[in-house]
Structure formats: C-alpha cells, structure tokens
Design a protein around this motif. Structure first.
Motif, PDB file in Angstrom:
ATOM      1  N   HIS A  41      -1.858   1.603  -9.896  1.00  0.00           N
ATOM      2  CA  HIS A  41      -2.699   0.445 -10.215  1.00  0.00           C
ATOM      3  C   HIS A  41      -1.853  -0.740 -10.673  1.00  0.00           C
ATOM      4  O   HIS A  41      -2.159  -1.893 -10.365  1.00  0.00           O
ATOM      5  N   LEU A  42      -0.759  -0.467 -11.401  1.00  0.00           N
ATOM      6  CA  LEU A  42       0.134  -1.550 -11.825  1.00  0.00           C
ATOM      7  C   LEU A  42       0.850  -2.167 -10.632  1.00  0.00           C
ATOM      8  O   LEU A  42       1.031  -3.391 -10.566  1.00  0.00           O
ATOM      9  N   VAL A  43       1.261  -1.313  -9.704  1.00  0.00           N
ATOM     10  CA  VAL A  43       1.928  -1.815  -8.506  1.00  0.00           C
ATOM     11  C   VAL A  43       0.975  -2.684  -7.692  1.00  0.00           C
ATOM     12  O   VAL A  43       1.347  -3.768  -7.225  1.00  0.00           O
ATOM     13  N   LEU A  44      -0.271  -2.228  -7.527  1.00  0.00           N
ATOM     14  CA  LEU A  44      -1.230  -2.989  -6.735  1.00  0.00           C
ATOM     15  C   LEU A  44      -1.606  -4.310  -7.407  1.00  0.00           C
ATOM     16  O   LEU A  44      -1.678  -5.350  -6.747  1.00  0.00           O
ATOM     17  N   VAL A  45      -1.831  -4.275  -8.716  1.00  0.00           N
ATOM     18  CA  VAL A  45      -2.206  -5.507  -9.420  1.00  0.00           C
ATOM     19  C   VAL A  45      -1.052  -6.505  -9.396  1.00  0.00           C
ATOM     20  O   VAL A  45      -1.232  -7.683  -9.061  1.00  0.00           O
ATOM     21  N   GLY A  46       0.149  -6.053  -9.749  1.00  0.00           N
ATOM     22  CA  GLY A  46       1.298  -6.945  -9.745  1.00  0.00           C
ATOM     23  C   GLY A  46       1.607  -7.490  -8.365  1.00  0.00           C
ATOM     24  O   GLY A  46       1.895  -8.683  -8.200  1.00  0.00           O
ATOM     25  N   GLY A  47       1.523  -6.626  -7.361  1.00  0.00           N
ATOM     26  CA  GLY A  47       1.793  -7.063  -6.000  1.00  0.00           C
ATOM     27  C   GLY A  47       0.754  -8.029  -5.473  1.00  0.00           C
ATOM     28  O   GLY A  47       1.082  -8.969  -4.739  1.00  0.00           O
ATOM     29  N   THR A  48      -0.504  -7.821  -5.847  1.00  0.00           N
ATOM     30  CA  THR A  48      -1.564  -8.732  -5.404  1.00  0.00           C
ATOM     31  C   THR A  48      -1.404 -10.106  -6.042  1.00  0.00           C
ATOM     32  O   THR A  48      -1.560 -11.139  -5.381  1.00  0.00           O
ATOM     33  N   VAL A  49      -1.098 -10.141  -7.348  1.00  0.00           N
ATOM     34  CA  VAL A  49      -0.857 -11.420  -8.019  1.00  0.00           C
ATOM     35  C   VAL A  49       0.321 -12.142  -7.375  1.00  0.00           C
ATOM     36  O   VAL A  49       0.269 -13.359  -7.143  1.00  0.00           O
ATOM     37  N   PHE A  50       1.368 -11.393  -7.055  1.00  0.00           N
ATOM     38  CA  PHE A  50       2.525 -12.011  -6.405  1.00  0.00           C
ATOM     39  C   PHE A  50       2.147 -12.603  -5.056  1.00  0.00           C
ATOM     40  O   PHE A  50       2.513 -13.745  -4.747  1.00  0.00           O
ATOM     41  N   THR A  51       1.400 -11.854  -4.252  1.00  0.00           N
ATOM     42  CA  THR A  51       1.075 -12.316  -2.904  1.00  0.00           C
ATOM     43  C   THR A  51       0.181 -13.548  -2.931  1.00  0.00           C
ATOM     44  O   THR A  51       0.440 -14.525  -2.212  1.00  0.00           O
ATOM     45  N   VAL A  52      -0.861 -13.511  -3.750  1.00  0.00           N
ATOM     46  CA  VAL A  52      -1.773 -14.661  -3.822  1.00  0.00           C
ATOM     47  C   VAL A  52      -1.027 -15.904  -4.318  1.00  0.00           C
ATOM     48  O   VAL A  52      -1.170 -16.998  -3.756  1.00  0.00           O
ATOM     49  N   SER A  53      -0.234 -15.740  -5.359  1.00  0.00           N
ATOM     50  CA  SER A  53       0.503 -16.885  -5.906  1.00  0.00           C
ATOM     51  C   SER A  53       1.549 -17.391  -4.918  1.00  0.00           C
ATOM     52  O   SER A  53       1.784 -18.604  -4.827  1.00  0.00           O
ATOM     53  N   LEU A  54       2.168 -16.475  -4.174  1.00  0.00           N
ATOM     54  CA  LEU A  54       3.143 -16.890  -3.165  1.00  0.00           C
ATOM     55  C   LEU A  54       2.488 -17.756  -2.095  1.00  0.00           C
ATOM     56  O   LEU A  54       3.053 -18.777  -1.673  1.00  0.00           O
ATOM     57  N   MET A  55       1.299 -17.363  -1.652  1.00  0.00           N
ATOM     58  CA  MET A  55       0.609 -18.134  -0.629  1.00  0.00           C
ATOM     59  C   MET A  55       0.181 -19.511  -1.144  1.00  0.00           C
ATOM     60  O   MET A  55       0.268 -20.506  -0.432  1.00  0.00           O
ATOM     61  N   VAL A  56      -0.273 -19.551  -2.410  1.00  0.00           N
ATOM     62  CA  VAL A  56      -0.619 -20.847  -3.005  1.00  0.00           C
ATOM     63  C   VAL A  56       0.602 -21.744  -3.067  1.00  0.00           C
ATOM     64  O   VAL A  56       0.549 -22.945  -2.750  1.00  0.00           O
ATOM     65  N   SER A  57       1.732 -21.173  -3.464  1.00  0.00           N
ATOM     66  CA  SER A  57       2.978 -21.944  -3.529  1.00  0.00           C
ATOM     67  C   SER A  57       3.403 -22.434  -2.155  1.00  0.00           C
ATOM     68  O   SER A  57       3.836 -23.586  -2.005  1.00  0.00           O
TER      69      SER A  57
ATOM     70  N   VAL B  66       0.832  -1.203   0.000  1.00  0.00           N
ATOM     71  CA  VAL B  66       0.000   0.000   0.000  1.00  0.00           C
ATOM     72  C   VAL B  66       0.868   1.255   0.000  1.00  0.00           C
ATOM     73  O   VAL B  66       0.621   2.205  -0.754  1.00  0.00           O
ATOM     74  N   ALA B  67       1.895   1.273   0.836  1.00  0.00           N
ATOM     75  CA  ALA B  67       2.796   2.427   0.878  1.00  0.00           C
ATOM     76  C   ALA B  67       3.580   2.561  -0.420  1.00  0.00           C
ATOM     77  O   ALA B  67       3.816   3.668  -0.909  1.00  0.00           O
ATOM     78  N   LEU B  68       3.981   1.431  -0.994  1.00  0.00           N
ATOM     79  CA  LEU B  68       4.718   1.473  -2.257  1.00  0.00           C
ATOM     80  C   LEU B  68       3.852   2.027  -3.376  1.00  0.00           C
ATOM     81  O   LEU B  68       4.337   2.779  -4.230  1.00  0.00           O
ATOM     82  N   SER B  69       2.575   1.696  -3.377  1.00  0.00           N
ATOM     83  CA  SER B  69       1.672   2.207  -4.418  1.00  0.00           C
ATOM     84  C   SER B  69       1.493   3.715  -4.300  1.00  0.00           C
ATOM     85  O   SER B  69       1.274   4.386  -5.318  1.00  0.00           O
TER      86      SER B  69
END
Length: 247
Positions: free
Chosen positions: A106-122, A95-98
């Motif tokens: 919006h690119l930072v939030l979308v990319g970061g959200t995809v990273f976080t969700v995929s990291l948790m799945v992994s 949030v602070a980085l965005s």
C-alpha cells in the motif's frame, strides 16, 4: 454397493487448473516497462532542466530569449511527451513492484501514484508555455507574456517537489522490504534509500533527484526481468506428471 464404488470414475484435473496465471511473463513486461519509463524519465527531465533561470532580476529577458527560439519550443514539447509516457509506463511497472513489497504494497502504491500524478502535472505545466507558443498563431513570446512562463515554471517545480516526496515514500517502503525479506535485492533497497533521503530535500534537490530516481527505476526493471527469466527457467525444468500415472 461395492460394485458402485468400483465404478466411481476417477476425477480428472480441470483444464483451468492446469494453466496457472503466467506471472513470469507478467513481470517480464513490467520490467521492460520499468526500463523504458526510467530512460524516458531521465531524458525528459534533462531536457526540462534546460529551461531558463527565473529567480534572478533578468528572468524576463531569459525567458523571452529562450522561448523565442523554435528549437527550444520543440524540445519542450518533446520533454512533455517523454515525461507523460514515462508516467504511464511507470504505473504499469508500479503494479509489479507492489507485488514484491508484500504487506508494504500500500505504501508503494500510494507513493508511486503521488509521484506519477505530480510528474504529469509538472510535465504539462512546465512545458505549456512553449507548447502554446509553438501551436498558436496569436500567442507571442514577449515581456508581457513572460510572466506566464515564470508562473508555470514555478508551478512545475512545485509539482516536481511533490513528486519526489511521493517517490521517497515508495523508496523507503522498498528499502524496508529489502531488509526484511529477499523479495528485493539488498543493493537495490539501499540504493533506493539514498535516493529517498536526497528526495527529502526536494525544495533544493528536485532539479536532480528525478534523474537519480530514473536510474533506480532502470535497475529495478532489470531486477524484474531477471526474476521473470529465472522463473521461466524453473518452470521449464519442472517434470511433467501425467494424470493417469498416480499410484
């Protein structure tokens, strides 16, 4: 009419207006979250990298020998907890980085959200076999269950590939911000650019790029903390103006 104008009371500042939102403190805690998230991401991924090779003919025996040890099961659980905690803290840092990214937030939030969700799945998929074997009395590690571990490890690596693609979007956006404004230091933008380029080769580099991303998150956390400290210092140097001293 003149007497009425003379008796008009002077407006006093609202108590809410005199206490703006403490953005420096907000960025300070976000920077600390980034430091912890980066450290947990590095440590958790290094532990996960100890998992056995599943691509060769001896994959089944490698899996059985690895997960038969109680110490490896405990380390797998530890890795999962570290990566899950890193993901949660990363969202707070994101949030602070965005905010620094401005019109590219919006690119930072979308990319970061995809990273976080995929990291948790992994994290869950890659360690689920060890967690089940350690917690269940009826689940046994053997050749008949080793195929499950191989499937879960491949799923975890696929999720890591997706995570690093999302991270690449975030890092490219921060790089553009660093080139267009001074909101992000240039060295941090170029560092992120290098990690983003390496992340594009995720099918071949996803075993290592999360560690590089963790180092970048550590550096970005330090930048947020330094910015917050500078803002706090500048706030403390502002002269106090009393409402009744206006000319």
């Amino acid at each position: 009419m003149a007497s009425q104008n003379a008796q008009t009371p002077s407006s006093s500042p609202s108590p809410f207006a005199s206490h703006p939102e403490p953005a420096p403190h907000r960025d300070l805690w976000s920077g600390i979250a980034g430091l912890v998230a980066g450290g947990l991401l590095i440590a958790g991924h290094i532990l996960w990298m100890r998992t056995p090779d599943t691509s060769g003919r001896g994959a089944i025996s490698n899996v059985v020998n690895f997960y038969s040890k109680d110490s490896n099961q405990v380390l797998a659980e530890t890795s999962a907890l570290m990566l899950l905690a890193a993901g949660l803290l990363f969202m707070f840092f994101l949030v602070a980085l965005s905010r620094l990214a401005g019109n590219r937030s919006h690119l930072v939030l979308v990319g970061g959200t995809v990273f976080t969700v995929s990291l948790m799945v992994s994290a869950i998929a890659g360690n689920m076999f060890a967690i089940t074997a350690n917690a269940s009395e009826v689940f046994r590690v053997g050749p008949d269950t080793a195929l499950i571990a191989i499937l879960l490890l491949d799923l975890a690596y696929g999720a890591t590939i997706a995570a690093m693609v999302g991270a690449a979007v975030l890092l490219f956006a921060v790089w553009r911000v660093a080139r267009e404004s001074r909101a992000v230091p240039g060295w941090l933008g170029w560092f992120g650019f290098v990690v983003a380029v390496l992340s594009l080769g995720a099918p071949f580099s996803a075993w290592a790029t999360p560690v590089l991303l963790g180092v970048w998150v550590l550096a970005a956390g330090v930048v947020l903390i330094m910015n917050a400290r500078v803002a706090q210092r500048d706030e403390g140097q502002e002269p106090a103006v009393s409402p009744g001293t206006a000319d």
